[in-house]
Design an enzyme around this catalytic site. Structure first.
Site, PDB file in Angstrom:
ATOM      1  NE  ARG A 164      -4.145  -1.795   0.482  1.00  0.00           N
ATOM      2  CZ  ARG A 164      -4.280  -3.097   0.207  1.00  0.00           C
ATOM      3  NH1 ARG A 164      -3.307  -3.757  -0.382  1.00  0.00           N
ATOM      4  NH2 ARG A 164      -5.403  -3.729   0.521  1.00  0.00           N
ATOM      5  CB  SER A 237      -8.876  -2.249   4.487  1.00  0.00           C
ATOM      6  OG  SER A 237      -9.075  -3.527   3.973  1.00  0.00           O
ATOM      7  CD  GLU A 333      -5.902   0.499   2.498  1.00  0.00           C
ATOM      8  OE1 GLU A 333      -6.086  -0.535   3.160  1.00  0.00           O
ATOM      9  OE2 GLU A 333      -6.202   0.600   1.299  1.00  0.00           O
TER      10      GLU A 333
HETATM   11  N1  EPU Z   1     -10.331 -11.723  10.317  1.00  0.00           N
HETATM   12  C1  EPU Z   1     -10.905 -11.727  11.572  1.00  0.00           C
HETATM   13  N2  EPU Z   1     -12.011 -10.962  11.780  1.00  0.00           N
HETATM   14  C2  EPU Z   1     -12.576 -10.228  10.794  1.00  0.00           C
HETATM   15  C3  EPU Z   1     -11.993 -10.239   9.498  1.00  0.00           C
HETATM   16  C4  EPU Z   1     -10.872 -10.994   9.290  1.00  0.00           C
HETATM   17  O1  EPU Z   1     -10.423 -12.387  12.483  1.00  0.00           O
HETATM   18  O2  EPU Z   1     -13.559  -9.553  11.070  1.00  0.00           O
HETATM   19  C5  EPU Z   1      -9.117 -12.512  10.076  1.00  0.00           C
HETATM   20  C6  EPU Z   1      -9.369 -13.531   8.959  1.00  0.00           C
HETATM   21  O3  EPU Z   1      -9.845 -14.737   9.464  1.00  0.00           O
HETATM   22  C7  EPU Z   1      -7.988 -13.701   8.356  1.00  0.00           C
HETATM   23  C8  EPU Z   1      -7.332 -12.357   8.582  1.00  0.00           C
HETATM   24  O4  EPU Z   1      -8.079 -11.690   9.576  1.00  0.00           O
HETATM   25  O5  EPU Z   1      -7.259 -14.661   9.054  1.00  0.00           O
HETATM   26  C9  EPU Z   1      -7.240 -11.526   7.299  1.00  0.00           C
HETATM   27  O6  EPU Z   1      -8.530 -11.253   6.796  1.00  0.00           O
HETATM   28  P1  EPU Z   1      -8.820 -11.060   5.234  1.00  0.00           P
HETATM   29  O7  EPU Z   1      -8.206 -12.181   4.467  1.00  0.00           O
HETATM   30  O8  EPU Z   1     -10.249 -10.803   5.083  1.00  0.00           O
HETATM   31  O9  EPU Z   1      -7.969  -9.833   4.775  1.00  0.00           O
HETATM   32  P2  EPU Z   1      -7.559  -8.455   5.484  1.00  0.00           P
HETATM   33  O10 EPU Z   1      -6.121  -8.566   5.882  1.00  0.00           O
HETATM   34  O11 EPU Z   1      -8.522  -8.082   6.529  1.00  0.00           O
HETATM   35  C10 EPU Z   1      -6.661  -7.457   3.224  1.00  0.00           C
HETATM   36  C11 EPU Z   1      -6.805  -6.174   2.451  1.00  0.00           C
HETATM   37  C12 EPU Z   1      -8.146  -6.131   1.732  1.00  0.00           C
HETATM   38  C13 EPU Z   1      -8.206  -7.312   0.770  1.00  0.00           C
HETATM   39  C14 EPU Z   1      -8.047  -8.609   1.603  1.00  0.00           C
HETATM   40  C15 EPU Z   1      -7.990  -9.829   0.746  1.00  0.00           C
HETATM   41  C16 EPU Z   1      -5.505  -4.520   3.680  1.00  0.00           C
HETATM   42  C17 EPU Z   1      -5.526  -3.310   4.553  1.00  0.00           C
HETATM   43  N3  EPU Z   1      -6.685  -5.042   3.359  1.00  0.00           N
HETATM   44  O12 EPU Z   1      -7.665  -7.448   4.243  1.00  0.00           O
HETATM   45  O13 EPU Z   1      -8.205  -4.938   0.957  1.00  0.00           O
HETATM   46  O14 EPU Z   1      -9.438  -7.346   0.058  1.00  0.00           O
HETATM   47  O15 EPU Z   1      -6.797  -8.557   2.337  1.00  0.00           O
HETATM   48  O16 EPU Z   1      -6.773  -9.897   0.114  1.00  0.00           O
HETATM   49  O17 EPU Z   1      -4.428  -4.967   3.293  1.00  0.00           O
HETATM   50  C18 EPU Z   1      -8.920  -2.679   1.020  1.00  0.00           C
HETATM   51  O18 EPU Z   1      -7.727  -2.371   1.003  1.00  0.00           O
HETATM   52  O19 EPU Z   1      -9.835  -1.821   1.025  1.00  0.00           O
HETATM   53  C19 EPU Z   1      -9.274  -4.088   1.067  1.00  0.00           C
HETATM   54  C20 EPU Z   1     -10.526  -4.509   1.191  1.00  0.00           C
END
Ligand code: EPU
Length: 337
Positions: A164, A237, A333
């Site tokens: 990012r 996010s 972000e």
């Molecule tokens: N998780 C939780 N609780 C929640 C949501 C997630 O415990 O409410 C855990 C999930 O089980 C998983 C981990 O957190 O183990 C990561 O969750 P997820 O794969 O949904 O991805 P994220 O890290 O929360 C990032 C990006 C998203 C992108 C997803 C998928 C950032 C800041 N965000 O989210 O990007 O869609 O990965 O690759 O890096 C965005 O930037 O607007 C965005 C949506």
């Protein structure tokens, strides 16, 4: 070119804040942008360039010039047996580019399906999802330098890409406006299915492994978890996933063995902010008219009529509880304006 005074930015920010810009200028070409830079010298912080406003939080009216690119077009500028290079106008909707790539059977962008925003922002923000980032596809970024109106092309290696992050957000912040971005897409299959539940979801659907099915699968995963900004204001996010030293991760994982994590390199580990926020009990909670999405704790939502300040207050409470519980600081972000 379209120039409007006291313009409501409501259709230009996915958080749904009804704030006004003193002056709003939309341009259709590089020539028009150069003209604007001659007529309205953009000085200090009295101007702002927006894309689809999917990563912004307005905290009040904007007392300056807001620019928006309507530079459009997809153009294949090079092609060989393995790949094509497509040059895209900064004002194209990002997901239209992904759809265009998939419909031509060109591989690489499909995991980035349905990310809100425009092509120009993809190069500034290095958008990413499901194990792929814009930087993996970008060949070069065409810009206009704000101070001089001169064109400058940045090759991928000159853009300082990281998670990012790019030079356009750091050392060259507000110095260049992106006009076109060229992406390299492959002609042969090279899927990235190993992030999270992507492969499992595709297998569960029983569909054959094709480019369009991968796109459909990613869209389904996103729609199941992320709120549609047209229904409920949000900016995806809200926080970035913090990257912490390995030693700190080891100490934390001794206390929280189930903590998800991704190794960045031998010294650093990325921890999902969503998981920590969730562990702090924030999922589905609300403060005033701002809330934490009930399916994805990383997404803050406008429950209807929230002000930017209300959202910031909620975000500060979340930061505090994550810091108190885990000793990790998380940063937004989303850009506060
Ligand atoms: N998780 C939780 N609780 C929640 C949501 C997630 O415990 O409410 C855990 C999930 O089980 C998983 C981990 O957190 O183990 C990561 O969750 P997820 O794969 O949904 O991805 P994220 O890290 O929360 C990032 C990006 C998203 C992108 C997803 C998928 C950032 C800041 N965000 O989210 O990007 O869609 O990965 O690759 O890096 C965005 O930037 O607007 C965005 C949506």
């Amino acid at each position: 070119m379209k120039i409007t005074k006291d313009y409501s930015l409501l259709p230009h920010n996915t958080f749904g804040m009804d704030v006004k810009a003193s002056l709003f200028i939309e341009y259709d070409s590089v020539e028009e942008l150069k003209q604007i830079l001659r007529d309205y010298p953009l000085e200090g912080d009295r101007w702002l360039h927006i894309g689809a406003g999917s990563n912004l939080l307005f905290t009040g009216d904007y007392p300056g010039i807001v620019l928006h690119s309507c530079i459009r077009g997809f153009e294949v500028v090079a092609e060989d047996a393995e790949a094509v290079i497509v040059r895209v106008g900064a004002g194209e909707v990002w997901d239209d580019f992904v759809a265009y790539a998939v419909s031509n059977e060109w591989y690489g962008a499909e995991n980035l399906s349905l990310i809100p925003g425009e092509v120009g922002a993809s190069a500034v923000q290095n958008i990413g999802a499901y194990g792929v980032e814009a930087k993996d596809l970008i060949v070069e970024v065409e810009t206009i330098e704000v101070a001089t109106g001169k064109e400058r092309v940045f090759r991928n290696e000159e853009c300082g890409y990281a998670y990012r992050e790019s030079v356009f957000k750091l050392s060259l912040k507000r110095r260049h406006i992106v006009t076109k971005v060229s992406y390299r897409l492959r002609k042969t299959p090279s899927y990235h299915l190993d992030y999270g539940n992507v492969r499992a979801e595709l297998e569960k659907s029983g569909c054959a492994l094709t480019l369009s099915n991968v796109r459909e699968g990613i869209i389904k995963i996103r729609e199941a978890k992320l709120p549609d900004p047209k229904v409920q204001g949000n900016a995806g996010s809200f926080f970035m996933n913090p990257i912490i030293p390995y030693a700190q991760f080891e100490a934390l994982s001794a206390r929280y063995p189930q903590m998800p994590h991704y190794e960045v390199d031998a010294q650093r580990v990325k921890i999902p902010a969503a998981w920590m926020i969730d562990q702090c009990g924030w999922k589905g909670k609300q403060m005033g008219r701002a809330g934490v999405h009930h399916k994805q704790a990383l997404v803050l939502v406008n429950l209807g009529g929230a002000t930017g300040k209300e959202v910031i207050r909620l975000s500060e409470e979340i930061q505090k509880s994550v810091s108190d519980k885990f000793g990790v600081s998380i940063s937004p972000e989303v850009n506060f304006i």
